[in-house]
Design an enzyme around this catalytic site. Sequence first.
Site, PDB file in Angstrom:
ATOM      1  N   THR A  34       1.032  -1.256   0.117  1.00 50.78           N
ATOM      2  CA  THR A  34      -0.032  -0.009  -0.074  1.00 50.78           C
ATOM      3  C   THR A  34       0.860   1.452   0.101  1.00 50.78           C
ATOM      4  O   THR A  34       0.324   2.328  -0.044  1.00 50.78           O
ATOM      5  CB  THR A  34      -0.939   0.003   1.258  1.00 50.78           C
ATOM      6  OG1 THR A  34      -0.064   0.123   2.522  1.00 50.78           O
ATOM      7  CG2 THR A  34      -1.823  -1.128   1.236  1.00 50.78           C
ATOM      8  N   HIS A  49      11.498  -3.374   2.296  1.00 50.48           N
ATOM      9  CA  HIS A  49      10.534  -4.432   2.236  1.00 50.48           C
ATOM     10  C   HIS A  49      10.665  -5.387   1.020  1.00 50.48           C
ATOM     11  O   HIS A  49      10.604  -6.573   1.047  1.00 50.48           O
ATOM     12  CB  HIS A  49       9.107  -3.907   2.277  1.00 50.48           C
ATOM     13  CG  HIS A  49       8.731  -3.484   3.563  1.00 50.48           C
ATOM     14  ND1 HIS A  49       7.899  -3.838   4.315  1.00 50.48           N
ATOM     15  CD2 HIS A  49       9.247  -2.273   4.384  1.00 50.48           C
ATOM     16  CE1 HIS A  49       7.674  -3.311   5.467  1.00 50.48           C
ATOM     17  NE2 HIS A  49       8.656  -2.235   5.733  1.00 50.48           N
TER      18      HIS A  49
END
EC number: 2.7.1.156
Length: 181
Positions: A34, A49
Site C-alpha cells: 500500500t 521491504h
Amino acid sequence: MSLILVTGGVRSGKSRFAEELAGGYGRDVLYVATGQVWDEEMRKRIELHRQRRPAGWGLREIGGKLSDSLSDADADAYPVVLIDCLSTWISGRLMDVPEPSWRDETITGEILAEAERWLDKAAATDRIVIAVTSEVGLGGVALSKLGRWFADVLGDVNQRTARRADAVYAVMAGIPWRLKG
C-alpha cells in the site's frame, strides 16, 4: 477464511513477523503493498521491504481501493494474502485530501466504508489474509489536525479489523505477542 491482524509501532518488527507468518504456511503468497513513494525516505523503506520478500511471492500495489486486493483473478491464484499495511493505506488516502477538507465526515465515512468492504471480502474468501497495521493508541494526541484525523481513522479501522480477525498479534521490539485467537 482466516483473518490475522499484526499490529505494532513503527520499526517494531511487525512486517517482518507478518512475512514470516505468511511464509510459514508453505504456500504461494500475494504481497499487497500500500506504500507510495512520497520522498526519498519512503523509497528506502519500500526498497527494504522488497529486498526482504521472497522472490517467488506475487506483488500487487494498490492505492485507494483496499477491497480490490482480494477481488481479481490474479489474487485468486494465491492462498495467502499479506497486506502491508493498513496504516500506510490510510495515510495515502488522507494525503490526497486538501487541508480545508481535513476531518471531513464524508471522507472519513468513505474510508471506513472501504475498510468494511475489504473486511467483508476477507470474511468471504477461503484464503488466509494477514493484515499489518500500526498501533497509534499508545502515544500521545497528535499535535496537528491531520495527525489527529489519521489517528482517529486508523484507530477505528484497527478496532474493526481486530474484532473480525481470528487472531491478533502485537509486536514490540521484534517480539510478537498473541492477543487473540
